[in-house]
Design a protein around this motif. Structure first.
Motif, short mmCIF file in Angstrom:
data_model
loop_
_atom_site.label_atom_id
_atom_site.label_comp_id
_atom_site.label_asym_id
_atom_site.label_seq_id
_atom_site.Cartn_x
_atom_site.Cartn_y
_atom_site.Cartn_z
N PHE A 44 -2.38 10.01 -0.30
CA PHE A 44 -1.19 9.92 -1.23
C PHE A 44 -1.34 10.47 -2.45
O PHE A 44 -0.63 11.63 -2.81
N LEU A 45 -2.73 10.49 -2.84
CA LEU A 45 -3.18 11.06 -4.26
C LEU A 45 -3.48 12.46 -3.98
O LEU A 45 -3.13 13.24 -5.26
N GLY A 46 -3.76 12.96 -2.87
CA GLY A 46 -4.20 14.48 -2.73
C GLY A 46 -2.98 15.19 -2.37
O GLY A 46 -3.03 16.20 -2.04
N ALA B 170 -9.08 1.17 -8.66
CA ALA B 170 -8.79 -0.27 -8.41
C ALA B 170 -8.35 -0.68 -7.08
O ALA B 170 -8.56 -1.78 -6.79
N TRP B 171 -8.22 0.19 -6.23
CA TRP B 171 -7.92 0.08 -4.75
C TRP B 171 -9.55 -0.39 -4.35
O TRP B 171 -9.56 -1.50 -3.20
N LEU C 136 -8.13 2.70 1.44
CA LEU C 136 -8.70 3.59 0.58
C LEU C 136 -8.44 5.20 1.16
O LEU C 136 -8.13 6.19 0.48
N ALA C 137 -8.48 5.07 2.46
CA ALA C 137 -7.98 6.40 3.14
C ALA C 137 -6.25 6.63 3.09
O ALA C 137 -6.14 7.82 2.60
N VAL D 31 0.75 -1.19 0.10
CA VAL D 31 -0.04 -0.05 -0.14
C VAL D 31 0.86 1.34 -0.03
O VAL D 31 0.51 2.38 -0.62
N PHE D 32 2.18 1.08 0.40
CA PHE D 32 2.84 2.40 0.49
C PHE D 32 3.94 2.52 -0.73
O PHE D 32 4.51 3.45 -0.85
N THR D 33 3.83 1.60 -1.73
CA THR D 33 4.77 1.71 -2.83
C THR D 33 3.77 1.26 -4.18
O THR D 33 4.68 1.82 -5.15
N THR D 34 2.64 1.14 -4.19
CA THR D 34 2.16 0.66 -5.56
C THR D 34 1.46 1.81 -6.41
O THR D 34 1.44 1.66 -7.45
N SER D 35 0.89 2.66 -5.33
CA SER D 35 -0.06 3.81 -6.26
C SER D 35 0.72 4.47 -7.49
O SER D 35 0.11 4.84 -8.14
#
Length: 429
Positions: free
Chosen positions: A245-247, A46-47, A239-240, A26-30
């Protein structure tokens, strides 16, 4: 297994699911997903689908493991539902692909993060020490190992949830809508199916409680709760984390980056946040390694109990776990830590495990047809749609991943062939 030997509580099994799932993925995939899909909404989808897939799998496994509450996971289930040969192949795959490689990967990641925090501590010795100490705890004291696992997992959840709570105030919601490609185009592409393979690897572990079903107190009640609650909790957490990360930073800064969590922490909270996140991940990986050792060795133990030439794998210490199995699992992981040979395995972990998980969930239909009178303390909710959705999504992922990465199928076929060869040799003896 007698009631006196059933030492694991439902709470420990739930924490085992959580600890097995929340690793480095979860810390490396996105960042990698963002590079392939070019759409933040597609990454979040996807998540979300990965969580839905894990939940449908957990609901289906709950029916199977409460009807057949034995240690061993897919080894025990596939051997009972289809044929012992298929179960044995699943056991070999679990040992090599499902546990040894991830234990080594998580231990090496722990060493790297610890070295980043405390430069005086070399990464490799730290990784080896983690494998050794975790193995000792789970080999000789099941209760101590279980209590330690519970404590580490609670700490892990609180740390990750705390990071999300603090970081959420600094994100830019507009970045969650950033996309170079339309959402429909991104989700219908072969890259999305491959992305789901990687996401499913991050979710792997949702079935962890199935591996210790034979050691749980009141498995008929506790197993469904452990599988469903553990999977649901991790889905919300994932999801959280990905929203944060994306924001946190522009897509261009995250795209293709492996250390996406580190980049997001720096963007949101400054240099000190990088060290804080490294500490969170390092502590979390301690629980992950322990959970993988605890579940993986039960596969070897079950294989030892069923096959005379492997009987030594089922030997237990007084009040402890399967000592020889723990030692073998620890030795395999140690070799991979020292040689880093697991790198070649990681590319097909998701594919191979997806194949056997699909066969196991398909077993819900097979078992209802072949043994309609079997006592089923828990029946899968939403039958037949729930297991059917899982199987269809898995097959879709597998077919497209073969199309996109045919070498993955060759490695998977090689692993299956290895398991079949071992089975043939065992039957010959």
């Amino acid at each position: 297994m007698s009631n006196e030997e059933r030492r694991l509580s439902g709470l420990t099994a739930t924490f085992l699911v959580v600890a097995s799932m929340v690793g480095t993925g979860v810390f490396t995939t996105s960042g990698l997903l963002l590079a392939d899909l070019r759409s933040a909404p597609a990454v979040l989808l996807a998540w979300g689908l990965g969580g839905l897939l894990a939940m449908t799998g957990a609901l289906s496994y709950a029916e199977l493991v409460t009807a057949l509450p034995k240690n061993g996971g897919e080894y025990a289930l596939l051997g009972e539902i289809y044929h012992p040969a298929l179960g044995f192949v699943a056991g070999v795959v679990s040992f090599v692909v499902g546990f040894s490689a991830p234990i080594a990967a998580s231990a090496l990641a722990f060493g790297s993060y610890l070295h980043a925090l405390v430069p005086e501590v070399p990464a490799m010795p730290a990784a080896l020490a983690l494998v050794l100490l975790s193995s000792l705890a789970h080999a000789f004291r099941v209760r101590v190992g279980g209590v330690m696992q519970d404590a580490l997992t609670v700490f892990k959840i609180l740390l990750v949830a705390g990071f999300v709570a603090v970081a959420a105030f600094g994100i830019d919601p507009a970045r969650l809508h950033a996309a170079e490609a339309p959402l429909l185009e991104a989700t219908l592409s072969p890259s999305f199916a491959v992305a789901l393979i990687y996401v499913s690897f991050s979710y792997s572990g949702w079935n962890a409680a199935a591996y210790v079903a034979g050691e749980m107190k009141d498995p008929h009640r506790a197993l469904p709760v452990a599988l469903i609650v553990g999977t649901g909790l991790v889905t919300v957490l994932y999801l959280a984390v990905n929203v944060v990360f994306l924001g946190a930073a522009p897509a261009a800064d995250l795209s293709g980056v492996v250390e996406v969590g580190h980049v997001a922490a720096l963007a949101l909270l400054g240099p000190s946040a990088g060290a804080a996140l490294s500490a969170i991940i390092a502590f979390g990986l301690v629980a992950t390694v322990g959970a993988l050792i605890m579940t993986g060795t039960r596969v070897l133990e079950a294989m030892g109990a069923d096959h005379g030439p492997l009987a030594m794998l089922a030997r237990r210490a007084t009040g402890g776990g399967p000592v020889i199995a723990v030692g073998l699992q620890g030795a395999a992981a140690t070799v991979m830590v020292l040689t880093a040979s697991f790198d070649a395995l990681l590319g097909y972990i998701g594919f191979t495990l997806s194949l056997f998980a699909a066969l196991t969930v398909l077993g819900v239909f097979v078992l209802r047809w072949r043994r309609p009178g079997l006592l089923r303390p828990h029946r899968v909710w939403g039958y037949p749609f729930t297991p059917l959705l899982f199987v269809c999504l898995m097959l879709w992922m597998i077919v497209w991943s073969i199309w996109e990465q045919p070498i993955v199928a060759l490695f998977g076929a090689g692993t299956v062939a290895l398991g079949l060869a071992a089975w043939a040799a065992l039957r010959g003896r």
